[in-house]
Write a protein that holds these residues in place. Structure first.
Motif, mmCIF file in Angstrom:
data_model
loop_
_atom_site.group_PDB
_atom_site.id
_atom_site.type_symbol
_atom_site.label_atom_id
_atom_site.label_comp_id
_atom_site.label_asym_id
_atom_site.label_seq_id
_atom_site.Cartn_x
_atom_site.Cartn_y
_atom_site.Cartn_z
ATOM 1 N N VAL A 1 1.071 -1.120 -0.037
ATOM 2 C CA VAL A 1 0.044 -0.161 -0.063
ATOM 3 C C VAL A 1 0.888 1.122 -0.114
ATOM 4 O O VAL A 1 1.803 1.328 1.059
ATOM 5 C CB VAL A 1 -1.096 0.066 1.345
ATOM 6 N N ILE A 2 0.696 2.390 -0.976
ATOM 7 C CA ILE A 2 1.289 3.214 -1.015
ATOM 8 C C ILE A 2 0.180 4.483 -0.492
ATOM 9 O O ILE A 2 -0.686 4.636 -1.365
ATOM 10 C CB ILE A 2 1.793 3.677 -2.435
ATOM 11 N N TYR A 3 0.479 5.248 0.442
ATOM 12 C CA TYR A 3 -0.597 6.122 1.014
ATOM 13 C C TYR A 3 0.270 7.607 0.466
ATOM 14 O O TYR A 3 1.370 8.023 0.779
ATOM 15 C CB TYR A 3 -0.458 6.141 2.335
ATOM 16 N N GLY A 4 -0.723 8.388 -0.270
ATOM 17 C CA GLY A 4 -0.356 9.854 -0.775
ATOM 18 C C GLY A 4 -1.309 10.660 0.090
ATOM 19 O O GLY A 4 -2.144 10.279 0.632
ATOM 20 N N ALA A 5 -0.838 11.883 -0.195
ATOM 21 C CA ALA A 5 -1.751 12.998 0.381
ATOM 22 C C ALA A 5 -2.994 13.174 -0.312
ATOM 23 O O ALA A 5 -3.907 13.675 0.291
ATOM 24 C CB ALA A 5 -1.103 14.371 0.338
ATOM 25 N N ARG B 1 -4.433 6.617 -2.487
ATOM 26 C CA ARG B 1 -3.814 5.563 -2.173
ATOM 27 C C ARG B 1 -3.776 4.725 -3.417
ATOM 28 O O ARG B 1 -4.687 4.481 -4.166
ATOM 29 C CB ARG B 1 -3.956 4.709 -0.851
ATOM 30 N N ILE B 2 -2.458 3.777 -3.244
ATOM 31 C CA ILE B 2 -2.383 2.685 -4.338
ATOM 32 C C ILE B 2 -2.243 1.327 -3.590
ATOM 33 O O ILE B 2 -1.539 1.223 -2.481
ATOM 34 C CB ILE B 2 -1.370 2.851 -5.381
ATOM 35 N N THR B 3 -2.990 0.352 -3.689
ATOM 36 C CA THR B 3 -2.971 -0.939 -3.150
ATOM 37 C C THR B 3 -2.431 -1.940 -4.144
ATOM 38 O O THR B 3 -3.321 -2.117 -5.422
ATOM 39 C CB THR B 3 -4.150 -1.152 -2.402
ATOM 40 N N GLY B 4 -1.724 -2.780 -3.977
ATOM 41 C CA GLY B 4 -1.284 -3.882 -4.794
ATOM 42 C C GLY B 4 -1.613 -5.000 -4.077
ATOM 43 O O GLY B 4 -0.956 -5.312 -3.112
ATOM 44 N N ARG B 5 -2.570 -6.247 -4.671
ATOM 45 C CA ARG B 5 -2.951 -7.121 -4.128
ATOM 46 C C ARG B 5 -2.315 -8.269 -4.764
ATOM 47 O O ARG B 5 -2.419 -8.557 -5.904
ATOM 48 C CB ARG B 5 -4.421 -7.442 -4.042
ATOM 49 N N SER B 6 -1.567 -9.034 -3.717
ATOM 50 C CA SER B 6 -0.666 -10.315 -4.160
ATOM 51 C C SER B 6 0.185 -9.913 -5.447
ATOM 52 O O SER B 6 0.288 -10.661 -6.421
ATOM 53 C CB SER B 6 -1.564 -11.455 -4.902
ATOM 54 N N LEU B 7 1.061 -8.701 -5.425
ATOM 55 C CA LEU B 7 1.647 -8.248 -6.518
ATOM 56 C C LEU B 7 3.300 -8.222 -6.169
ATOM 57 O O LEU B 7 4.277 -7.932 -7.134
ATOM 58 C CB LEU B 7 1.511 -6.938 -7.126
ATOM 59 N N THR B 8 3.695 -8.599 -4.997
ATOM 60 C CA THR B 8 5.163 -8.136 -4.649
ATOM 61 C C THR B 8 6.035 -9.516 -5.124
ATOM 62 O O THR B 8 7.287 -9.297 -4.799
ATOM 63 C CB THR B 8 5.447 -7.886 -3.250
ATOM 64 N N ARG B 9 5.568 -10.431 -5.523
ATOM 65 C CA ARG B 9 6.682 -11.529 -5.975
ATOM 66 C C ARG B 9 6.133 -11.887 -7.491
ATOM 67 O O ARG B 9 5.058 -12.034 -7.875
ATOM 68 C CB ARG B 9 5.917 -12.875 -5.401
ATOM 69 N N SER B 10 7.217 -11.847 -8.407
ATOM 70 C CA SER B 10 7.047 -11.629 -9.732
ATOM 71 C C SER B 10 6.299 -12.753 -10.365
ATOM 72 O O SER B 10 5.812 -12.872 -11.387
ATOM 73 C CB SER B 10 8.332 -11.454 -10.487
ATOM 74 N N ARG B 11 6.145 -13.979 -9.497
ATOM 75 C CA ARG B 11 5.745 -15.322 -10.373
ATOM 76 C C ARG B 11 4.298 -15.423 -10.091
ATOM 77 O O ARG B 11 3.368 -16.401 -10.394
ATOM 78 C CB ARG B 11 6.208 -16.725 -9.760
ATOM 79 N N GLU B 12 3.621 -14.302 -9.207
ATOM 80 C CA GLU B 12 2.127 -14.356 -9.154
ATOM 81 C C GLU B 12 1.515 -13.186 -9.596
ATOM 82 O O GLU B 12 1.929 -12.132 -9.843
ATOM 83 C CB GLU B 12 1.928 -14.269 -7.495
ATOM 84 N N GLY B 13 0.407 -13.401 -10.080
ATOM 85 C CA GLY B 13 -0.261 -12.330 -10.551
ATOM 86 C C GLY B 13 -1.365 -11.573 -9.363
ATOM 87 O O GLY B 13 -1.300 -12.210 -8.542
ATOM 88 N N GLY B 14 -1.649 -10.449 -9.856
ATOM 89 C CA GLY B 14 -2.724 -9.885 -8.710
ATOM 90 C C GLY B 14 -3.254 -8.617 -9.421
ATOM 91 O O GLY B 14 -3.745 -8.612 -10.683
ATOM 92 N N GLU B 15 -3.793 -7.769 -8.555
ATOM 93 C CA GLU B 15 -4.636 -6.549 -9.076
ATOM 94 C C GLU B 15 -3.963 -5.350 -8.214
ATOM 95 O O GLU B 15 -3.745 -5.372 -7.198
ATOM 96 C CB GLU B 15 -5.844 -6.939 -8.410
#
Length: 335
Positions: A245-249, A252-266
């Motif tokens: 999660v990236i919180y801005g003023a 926000r941007i939320t990446g679900r199941s995206l921090t590992r390159s072999r997995e897809g997500g949203e």
């Protein structure tokens, strides 16, 4: 400027087999000249399956081949510095797996020798090729979510597999750090990429005593632009989310199941005015895409997406993390 790249590969592990060699062969400007493995049968098998002209058991023999113009290094971490420097001195461009070295001093040596030889140095920070992170960077840099205030991120390979437990990755002399280098280097780098800012202060806590390989690394970073980040990187928890999660003023941007390159997500974007959107991102061969980017960079005469300086910054960071965790101190990094 080269019109074709003659690749040599040092190291025939799983990543090289599944990701790197297919990436080399995917770009029409490349030709796979040779592969190196200590096991002659394995070297010959790789050469046959991936259409390499030569199979070697000694990387010095590979470096003597004038057809080889670029070397990919995918060996245990502690071997990277010696092999990258040898390649540079032989006049070969260097594409090095992460971490570029197990100490900042060795990483500096690699950068220095490549600069002296006039060869291009790149690092396999393949997350930079993932469309979800390219889009996240675009959103952040556009100002859509305002100034970034905080990032929360988890990256986990799950409970360590038996194959990892029995490998060189559990030997501090060969691996350096544990999960921080095995998993964490990718997400530490991707935050520098997304935020376009350097990490200035780090505070880390490991689940092990000083000098022992960690399987859980909890860190807090402060960036030069003022953003703070909390990261949980581990190989110890089952069923990880692998979210960020990236919180801005302004949103926000939320990446679900995206921090590992072999997995897809949203990827989800929500703004303070209540509007939101989301987009699915299937998994890709990000390693292969990183190889293709490096290949194109050599042909086009430009810098690759992840340079040797990026590799150096990463090792400087993991050095600081080790000091912080084992000495119980905040560590400032030079910028």
């Amino acid at each position: 400027m080269a019109t074709t790249n003659g690749w040599g590969l040092i190291g025939t592990g799983r990543i090289a087999e599944d990701r790197i060699l297919p990436g080399i062969n995917a770009y029409e400007g490349n030709k796979l000249i040779g592969v190196v493995s200590r096991d002659p049968a394995r070297a010959n098998d790789f050469a046959r399956r991936f259409n390499a002209k030569h199979a070697y058991t000694n990387y010095d023999d590979l470096l003597k081949n004038p057809e080889v113009t670029v070397v990919a290094i995918h060996t245990p971490n502690a071997l990277h510095a010696e092999q990258a420097i040898a390649a540079a001195r032989a006049g070969k461009h260097v594409f090095c797996d992460k971490p570029m070295a197990t100490s900042a001093a060795d990483a500096e040596r690699i950068v220095r020798e490549c600069e002296k030889a006039g060869v291009t140095l790149g690092v396999n920070f393949h997350n930079r090729q993932m469309p979800c992170f390219i889009e996240t960077r675009r959103i952040v840099q556009s100002g859509e979510i305002g100034n970034v205030l905080m990032v929360q991120l988890e990256a986990s390979a799950g409970v360590g597999a038996a194959s990892v437990a029995a490998s060189w990755r559990t030997d501090p002399k060969m691996a350096g750090l544990g999960t921080s280098m095995n998993v964490g280097t990718h997400v530490y780098d991707i935050l520098r990429f997304i935020l376009e800012s350097e990490i200035t202060t780090v505070s880390a806590m490991f689940d092990t005593a000083p000098g022992a390989m960690e399987s859980t690394s909890l860190t807090t970073f402060k960036f030069a632009n003022g953003a703070l980040a909390q990261l949980n990187v581990n190989q110890s928890t089952p069923n990880p989310y692998n979210d960020f999660v990236i919180y801005g003023a302004k949103g926000r941007i939320t990446g679900r199941s995206l921090t590992r390159s072999r997995e897809g997500g949203e990827l989800q974007v929500r703004l303070n005015d209540g509007t939101s959107r989301q987009q699915a991102y299937p998994a890709i061969n990000a390693h292969g895409a990183c190889v293709v980017d490096f290949s194109k960079a050599l042909i086009e005469g430009r810098a690759p997406a992840a340079t040797g300086i990026d590799g150096l910054r990463s090792v400087q960071l993991t050095d600081a993390m080790g000091k912080s965790a084992w000495e119980g101190v905040h560590v400032r990094l030079a910028t």
